[in-house]
Structure formats: C-alpha cells, structure tokens
Design a protein around this motif. Sequence first.
Motif, PDB file in Angstrom:
ATOM      1  N   ARG A 235       0.834  -1.199   0.000  1.00  0.00           N
ATOM      2  CA  ARG A 235       0.000   0.000   0.000  1.00  0.00           C
ATOM      3  C   ARG A 235       0.862   1.241   0.000  1.00  0.00           C
ATOM      4  NH1 ARG A 235      -5.205   1.524   1.559  1.00  0.00           N
ATOM      5  NH2 ARG A 235      -5.273   3.503   2.623  1.00  0.00           N
TER       6      ARG A 235
ATOM      7  N   PHE B 286       2.312   2.197  -3.364  1.00  0.00           N
ATOM      8  CA  PHE B 286       1.406   2.854  -4.301  1.00  0.00           C
ATOM      9  C   PHE B 286       1.203   4.312  -3.923  1.00  0.00           C
ATOM     10  CE2 PHE B 286      -2.708   4.302  -5.627  1.00  0.00           C
ATOM     11  CZ  PHE B 286      -2.562   4.140  -6.983  1.00  0.00           C
TER      12      PHE B 286
ATOM     13  N   ALA C 107       2.698  15.117  -1.995  1.00  0.00           N
ATOM     14  CA  ALA C 107       1.517  15.925  -1.745  1.00  0.00           C
ATOM     15  C   ALA C 107       0.917  15.573  -0.407  1.00  0.00           C
ATOM     16  CB  ALA C 107       0.489  15.699  -2.841  1.00  0.00           C
ATOM     17  N   GLY C 108       1.383  14.494   0.201  1.00  0.00           N
ATOM     18  CA  GLY C 108       0.988  14.212   1.568  1.00  0.00           C
ATOM     19  C   GLY C 108      -0.204  13.297   1.641  1.00  0.00           C
ATOM     20  N   LEU C 109      -0.206  12.283   0.792  1.00  0.00           N
ATOM     21  CA  LEU C 109      -1.338  11.372   0.806  1.00  0.00           C
ATOM     22  C   LEU C 109      -1.192  10.331   1.900  1.00  0.00           C
ATOM     23  CD1 LEU C 109      -1.797  10.847  -2.994  1.00  0.00           C
ATOM     24  CD2 LEU C 109      -2.639  12.635  -1.514  1.00  0.00           C
TER      25      LEU C 109
ATOM     26  N   VAL D  53      -1.474  10.546   5.035  1.00  0.00           N
ATOM     27  CA  VAL D  53      -2.375  10.628   6.188  1.00  0.00           C
ATOM     28  C   VAL D  53      -3.481   9.584   6.038  1.00  0.00           C
ATOM     29  CG1 VAL D  53      -4.048  12.057   7.370  1.00  0.00           C
ATOM     30  CG2 VAL D  53      -1.909  13.041   6.597  1.00  0.00           C
TER      31      VAL D  53
ATOM     32  N   GLY E 215      -6.966   7.358   7.132  1.00  0.00           N
ATOM     33  CA  GLY E 215      -8.279   7.613   7.688  1.00  0.00           C
ATOM     34  C   GLY E 215      -9.235   8.269   6.724  1.00  0.00           C
ATOM     35  N   GLY E 216     -10.337   8.732   7.252  1.00  0.00           N
ATOM     36  CA  GLY E 216     -11.370   9.320   6.421  1.00  0.00           C
ATOM     37  C   GLY E 216     -12.425   8.285   6.134  1.00  0.00           C
ATOM     38  N   ALA E 217     -13.629   8.574   6.487  1.00  0.00           N
ATOM     39  CA  ALA E 217     -14.691   7.597   6.288  1.00  0.00           C
ATOM     40  C   ALA E 217     -15.197   7.673   4.863  1.00  0.00           C
ATOM     41  CB  ALA E 217     -15.835   7.867   7.257  1.00  0.00           C
TER      42      ALA E 217
ATOM     43  N   GLN F 263     -22.339   3.133  -1.393  1.00  0.00           N
ATOM     44  CA  GLN F 263     -22.174   2.509  -2.700  1.00  0.00           C
ATOM     45  C   GLN F 263     -23.445   1.744  -3.049  1.00  0.00           C
ATOM     46  OE1 GLN F 263     -19.554   2.953  -4.586  1.00  0.00           O
ATOM     47  NE2 GLN F 263     -20.412   1.734  -6.212  1.00  0.00           N
TER      48      GLN F 263
ATOM     49  N   GLU G  99     -16.820   0.838  -1.933  1.00  0.00           N
ATOM     50  CA  GLU G  99     -16.220   2.091  -1.507  1.00  0.00           C
ATOM     51  C   GLU G  99     -15.179   1.829  -0.411  1.00  0.00           C
ATOM     52  OE1 GLU G  99     -18.188   5.115  -2.477  1.00  0.00           O
ATOM     53  OE2 GLU G  99     -16.626   6.435  -1.740  1.00  0.00           O
ATOM     54  N   ALA G 100     -13.972   2.383  -0.615  1.00  0.00           N
ATOM     55  CA  ALA G 100     -12.910   2.401   0.404  1.00  0.00           C
ATOM     56  C   ALA G 100     -12.277   1.043   0.681  1.00  0.00           C
ATOM     57  CB  ALA G 100     -13.396   3.013   1.721  1.00  0.00           C
TER      58      ALA G 100
ATOM     59  N   PRO H  47      -5.946   1.982  -3.786  1.00  0.00           N
ATOM     60  CA  PRO H  47      -5.946   1.836  -2.327  1.00  0.00           C
ATOM     61  C   PRO H  47      -7.291   2.140  -1.694  1.00  0.00           C
ATOM     62  CG  PRO H  47      -4.308   3.434  -3.046  1.00  0.00           C
ATOM     63  CD  PRO H  47      -5.070   3.035  -4.256  1.00  0.00           C
TER      64      PRO H  47
ATOM     65  N   THR I 273      -5.492  14.347  -8.622  1.00  0.00           N
ATOM     66  CA  THR I 273      -5.156  12.968  -8.963  1.00  0.00           C
ATOM     67  C   THR I 273      -5.491  12.046  -7.802  1.00  0.00           C
ATOM     68  OG1 THR I 273      -3.346  13.820 -10.289  1.00  0.00           O
ATOM     69  CG2 THR I 273      -3.319  11.476  -9.824  1.00  0.00           C
ATOM     70  N   ALA I 274      -5.136  12.493  -6.600  1.00  0.00           N
ATOM     71  CA  ALA I 274      -5.415  11.687  -5.413  1.00  0.00           C
ATOM     72  C   ALA I 274      -6.904  11.425  -5.278  1.00  0.00           C
ATOM     73  CB  ALA I 274      -4.893  12.394  -4.176  1.00  0.00           C
TER      74      ALA I 274
ATOM     75  N   ILE J 144      -8.081   8.910  -8.004  1.00  0.00           N
ATOM     76  CA  ILE J 144      -7.706   7.508  -7.821  1.00  0.00           C
ATOM     77  C   ILE J 144      -8.288   6.931  -6.554  1.00  0.00           C
ATOM     78  CG2 ILE J 144      -5.603   7.658  -9.178  1.00  0.00           C
ATOM     79  CD1 ILE J 144      -4.311   7.597  -6.173  1.00  0.00           C
TER      80      ILE J 144
ATOM     81  N   GLU K  20      -8.712   8.677  -3.223  1.00  0.00           N
ATOM     82  CA  GLU K  20      -8.342   9.173  -1.904  1.00  0.00           C
ATOM     83  C   GLU K  20      -9.212  10.367  -1.528  1.00  0.00           C
ATOM     84  OE1 GLU K  20      -6.258   7.980   0.256  1.00  0.00           O
ATOM     85  OE2 GLU K  20      -5.186   6.466  -0.894  1.00  0.00           O
TER      86      GLU K  20
ATOM     87  N   ALA L  10     -11.593  10.716   0.368  1.00  0.00           N
ATOM     88  CA  ALA L  10     -11.885  10.830   1.800  1.00  0.00           C
ATOM     89  C   ALA L  10     -10.836  11.668   2.516  1.00  0.00           C
ATOM     90  CB  ALA L  10     -11.974   9.447   2.425  1.00  0.00           C
ATOM     91  N   LEU L  11      -9.662  11.770   1.937  1.00  0.00           N
ATOM     92  CA  LEU L  11      -8.608  12.551   2.565  1.00  0.00           C
ATOM     93  C   LEU L  11      -8.710  14.030   2.231  1.00  0.00           C
ATOM     94  CD1 LEU L  11      -5.544  10.257   1.890  1.00  0.00           C
ATOM     95  CD2 LEU L  11      -6.946  10.383   3.937  1.00  0.00           C
TER      96      LEU L  11
ATOM     97  N   LEU M 273      -6.197  17.184   3.344  1.00  0.00           N
ATOM     98  CA  LEU M 273      -5.314  17.736   2.317  1.00  0.00           C
ATOM     99  C   LEU M 273      -5.502  19.237   2.187  1.00  0.00           C
ATOM    100  CD1 LEU M 273      -5.682  15.125  -0.563  1.00  0.00           C
ATOM    101  CD2 LEU M 273      -3.601  15.669   0.696  1.00  0.00           C
TER     102      LEU M 273
ATOM    103  N   ALA N 288      -0.768  17.993   5.519  1.00  0.00           N
ATOM    104  CA  ALA N 288      -1.477  17.750   4.257  1.00  0.00           C
ATOM    105  C   ALA N 288      -1.525  16.268   3.943  1.00  0.00           C
ATOM    106  CB  ALA N 288      -0.798  18.497   3.129  1.00  0.00           C
TER     107      ALA N 288
END
Lengths: 329, 467
Positions: free
Chosen positions: A6, A9, A16-18, A20, A22-24, A29, B127-128, B148, B301-302, B305, B307, B309-310, B314, B467
């Motif tokens: 993970r 990837f 850019a700081g991806l 972090v 979490g996040g629901a 869906q 999702e997720a 991811p 882009t994040a 693809i 992300e 939820a972040l 960010l 971020a």
Amino acid sequence: VRRLGRRGFLGAFGGAGLAVAGGAAAAAQPHHHDPGMSMPGMVGTVGEVDHERNGFHPDELLRSYDWGEVSRAADGRTVREYHLVASEKEIEVAPGVRYPAWVYNGRVPGPTIRAVEGDLLRITLENRTDHLHSVHFHGYHPAEMDGIPGAREAAPGASVTYEFTASPFGLHLYHCHSLPLRMHIARGLYGAFIVDPPGGRPKANELVMVLNAFDTDFNASNEVYAVNTVAFAYAAAPIQLRAGELVRAYVVNVTEFDPVNSIHLHATMFDLFRTGTSLTPHELTDVVTMGQAERHVIEFRYRLPGQYMFHAHQTEFTDLGWMGMFEVT
Amino acid sequence: MYQARRRSARTLDRPTGPGPVRPAPSRALRVALALAPLVGLAVLVGVLLFGNLVHTVSGGVPVESVAVEDVRLSPGTVELRVRNDGQTPVTLSQVMVDDAFRPFHVSSPTLGRLASSTVVVPYPWQEAIPLHVALLTSTGTVVEHEIPSPSRTPSGAPATFAMLALIGLAMAAIPVALGLLWLPMLRRASARVTGAMLAFTLGLLAFLLVDTTAEGLELAAGVGAGLNGVGVFALGALGALAIFAAVESLGSVTRSSSARPSAGRSSSGRPGVRVAGMRLAWLVAVGIGLHNLGEGLAVGTAMRIGEVALGAALVIGFAIHNLTEGVAIAAPLASSPQPPTYPQLRLNQDPLSGPAGKLDPGWPPGEGGACHPQGGPGAAGGRAAGVSVGALLLLAAVAGLPAIPGLWLGGLTSGGVWAVLGLGIAAGAIAQVVLSVGRLVVHRPSPLAAASFTAAVGVMYLTGLLA
C-alpha cells in the motif's frame, strides 16, 4: 501474484501528503449484482483454451492410463515397459495464456503410469532437451534406480532406463529430480503413478486429478491453478457421472510454491484412502488438505442428478482456475 | 614569451597576412561540405539501426511492459486505460481482480508499441475497500495495479468543476491573500529583519523545489520505462527553467533600454530598489502559482484515484502551507522602500542582473507605474501607489488560482505522462525563482538570515505533515 504494498502505491503520488490515513467513506455505494456470474460453473476467465494445439484434452488426462508394453518374464512375472520422452513445449494453461512447459510425452501432467503390485517395470526416459532430466518414482526401489543427480539422470540427447518392482500398491507419483528441483517440477515434469492391489479395487468410474499450478511470470508464485493443467477446464466441460455409480478419483498434489492444496466436493462425502495404500477407508469427509507430493484415493457417489461443484478450499486457487463441475445424470 | 604571444595574436587577427594566400573554396565545394555531415550522419544512423550492429551487443529477448495510465470507477465497473510502453507487442489475455479471474472486455486485446486500450471489468467493487487489479498477458506476464481506496470517479459535470474550483480557492488563493495581509507589519521591520524575511522566502521556495521534484520523479517512476518518465520530467523542468530565465532577462533588457536616459538619477537607488522588489514579488508569485498548479494536480489525482476521503485533511494542510507562501510574496515588497543598504539594491548592482542603475516601470509592464526620481516623501507616495490593494489581489490570484486548473486536470482527466510534465514545469519555474531570490540572499549572509532560512524549511516540513 505478488502484491504491491500500500505504501508503495501511495508513494507514487508522493509528497503531496497522501500518507495521512483515515477518512470515512463518503457516499453509500449502490448495491450491484453482476448478472454474468450467476450460472452454475461460471468462471472468471474469458475465451477458450485450444486443446488441439496443446496436443492433449482434459478428458484424456482424466481417464487415460499407460499400462506399458506387457510381456512375461521367465518366472511368469508380468513385465511392463514404458517409454517417456522429455521435451520442451508451449502449452495454454488458461485461455490465451501460454506457458513454456517442460513435458513428458507432450503433456502436463505426463502419462498416468499404471501397473499391478509385483509387476516388473522398465521405464526408459529419452531426453530431447538441452537440460539434464530424470524420472524419480515414489515407492519402493533400489538406490541406483532413484532418478536423482548421480543415479540415472539423462544427459541432453541421452536415454536412461529405470527397472524395479511395482510396490507397494497405492497412489504414487513420478517427477523429474534434476536440479534445481523446484524448477524441474514447476515446469511440468510430473505425473501420477498408480499401483493397483493384486486383487484390484471395486469396479468404479475412475478419474485422475493432478492438482497443479503455473508461475507464468516466473516470480516464484503461481498465477494459474488447475486440476490437470488447464484452468477451469472441467467447469467449461463438466465431468460426466451417473447418479448412484461409484466414482474413484486418484488425486495427486504437485503444486509448487504454495505449501498446501486441497480438494473439496459439494453435496456429497467421500471415503478417503490416504496414499491409496490401504483398502480400508481412513475417514468419511468432504475436504482433504494435501502438502506437496501428497496424494489420496477418494471414493464417492452422487445420489441425485444435477450439477455439482468441486474445488480447492484454498479459495484463492478456486478463483484462479482450480474449480470444476460434475454433471450427474 | 610576451613577444611570441603578441605575434600569435596578430596572426589570429589577420589570418591571410604573412602566409601564402589560400584560394577560396568553390561554391559547389562549400555546399558539398555543408551537406556532408548531414548525409554522413544519416548513413551512420542507417548502418547502426539496420545493420544489426546494436543487436549484437544487446542480445536478450524484449520484455513486455504495460503501464496502467488511468483508472475510472463507476458503480459495478472498473475501467483501466493501459498503454504498451515496451519494445514488443502485448496481448492481454485475462484479468484478475483481488486474485480472482474476472470476465472483462477490452477494445483491442493486442497492443502494438505505445498503443493504448481500455479494459472494462464488471466488478462489484466497494467504496474504500482496496482493489488489486492484475492483467495477465499471453506470455504469462502480470501487470499489476492497486487502487488503495476506491470511490466513484468524479465526472466532468458543471457541479464537479465548481466544487473543485471552490477547493482550489480554499486551499490556495485565499490563504495566499491572507498571508499578504502581513505586508504592512513586515514593512515596519528593520533591514536585518527584512533580509531575514528574504532568506525565509528562499527557504520556502527551496523546500518547494525539492518537494515538487521528489513528487514529479515519483510520479515519473509510475509512467513506465518506455515513455521515460524521468526524461519527461527533465524536459519540463529544464525547459521551464530556460524559458522563465529568458523571460526575466527579456524584461531586464527592455527596461534597461527604455530607462537609459534616467540612468543618472538611479544612483540614489531607491526607485530601482522599489521596482526590483515588486518584480521579485511577481516572480515569486508566478513560481508559487506554478507550484500550486502542481499541488492542485496532485490533490486532484489523489481524489480521482480514490483518496477523496482525505480531501479535508489535504485542503487544510495546503491552506496553511499557502499562508506561508503569501508571506513569501510579501517579503520582497516589504523591504523595497528601505534605504539602499538593503539587499534589493544588490540586485541592481549584481552583474548577473544587468547594468547598475536601470530603472523600470514595474513588472509586469503597466504594474504600479512610475519611476520616482526623489527619495523621501516621494518614495513613500510611490509605495502607496505601487502596491495597491488591486496589485496585492492580483498577486494572490497569480499565486493561488492555478491550483484550480490543476485540480480540474488531476481530478477529471487521466494523469500519467502529462502530470509528470506539469510537475516538471512547476519544478523548473520554482528553480528559476530560487536562483533569483538566492542571488540576493547570498550577498548578505548573516546568522539571522541562516536561521530564518532553516526555519522556513522547518515550517514547510511541518505544514506538509498536515497535508
């Protein structure tokens, strides 16, 4: 299949700081049903394998035996002579996916060598490749007939002959034992070796099932799994059985890279004869797990007509080709 | 020794002098000589390519290589855009999702060199929950792609455009403008402090340069060997560096020629200093703007693809980040009206920046206007006129708004090689600004400036963590 980490990837989208966590999940869906996956025996592969081009058919692998060329010795013993040719051959292991195999007699698995306990066996290996090869049989035999480096290994272009008495009765296997061993087995140099008890076994519809897999990208993990080489072959064309008849399967595990494999039958139970060396069943079950080179004879009956699935209960193998169907009529 | 040198110098000056007079080559010969290298080179390339010379050395069987350039997710469907970036044609035979063969459809299963195709896989993804997609080629090669945190790919609907624009405003333009509000406070600061502020700006920009380069190179690694992502990045970065340097020098030339009559007055330094500060602020703003384009691209882009939820984290991180970037723009403006001992004066005395004493109408042309021949009250008045609220807003817009097209580009289109090129251009532009600002800072090294530079790098690191 070797998985990407993970982190690896995320790294691709980097600073850019991806990182972090979490996040629901934001939106729910919607539930979707995939209509293409709702028939018995439906598989994930697309297309068909060209069995003619392979030179062997799944049915042939399932039900054909090499009894050898039979003669009588002076003492009245049955003598069986077999001829194996090792060569290189590209085979289709899943629709459109070709694997550069090493084969005995043009097929993977090699011919099912069958004899009766006490027969004198003479097996000649002719090596038509650029590598050293051998045939190593499981079962009783003299050390010099072992088919390992230093004991009857065939040089490129040369032939060797192994001679020993078929013993004990049971389900065995044979495979190349040249080095590196894992490569020589994984490439396809193996087959079932059945030694019948002197009085035979009860009459049955007999099947040979060699559980194998292919590391198509040569990274020491398998991509395609199968019973008798071709992924989902017996899902595409179910094995025909009769309701009520006794079915006997000779199940041999030659899967490399994965330590265990298994066979599980749906909607029935089977008598398990471990290594086939006893005529008394060890247990009644519906799944048996086998290490590498383990093999068992199983006997079962289907009472009612219908389509019945069988597969490895290493479910990943099931999804990647090791699944088939019985069509009971 | 001296004599000999004189003699040889003279010989060089007059090549037809003492020796026998050489007849000029005929026109035909000159033409032939002009064409010969081209023809010769063509023949050499032909021999190398078709004479099988290269293959004697390389040997080896060409390796299949396929890059997954884009993934689009809609309910029940995974769609991959793939490109053959290897040397040999590739046939896609099977698709595995999460280690299971899955039925799929591909527009053209066999891909020639650099050809692309779309693989559509009906799959009830969730999702997720991470998705692992692998393509199995006819030779058994596996092409893997990891998603991811899957989410529905945003569509190009107006609502999506507007939402992404709002995100861009929140994470870039508004924070930069807020940072500029500190300008009056910075103005009252001493020379030493404003010098330190410049060093702080340099630190911020230097960090951005490293960060953007790392981002670009990491993205380049995902592009695939055939298209040479690192080469694309280098092309963007070095090209942008050259072009922005040229633009800056062009501005200098124009200004110095138009300002020549007033060169004498410039000895007071002040007007040139003020304008240099403005010009530098613009340079910094443009550099930051390009960086924000890259940041927008990265966030977009994040989100695309999976992300999304972040997003909140960010945007908060980038907003704080961009506040410090507003300060970076304000720093050169703050120091401009000070006496000529200030670092900005060095810009005009620096041989690299052209002749001393040039006066310019501001940068870009038309911005803020006039030269101010007198110091004192005149300079103060010029300050008020030169750095108007409108100019500040424009600076904030230039530095912050590019995040929006970046978000659109990253969020709504496939990334791949274009994203790498975009980040390369951003890195080149920032590098050029770093060189310009660095030229000023190195002239007046001080412990305070060094500490300020280091603090800036630290601040960037810490806000980057958010971020």
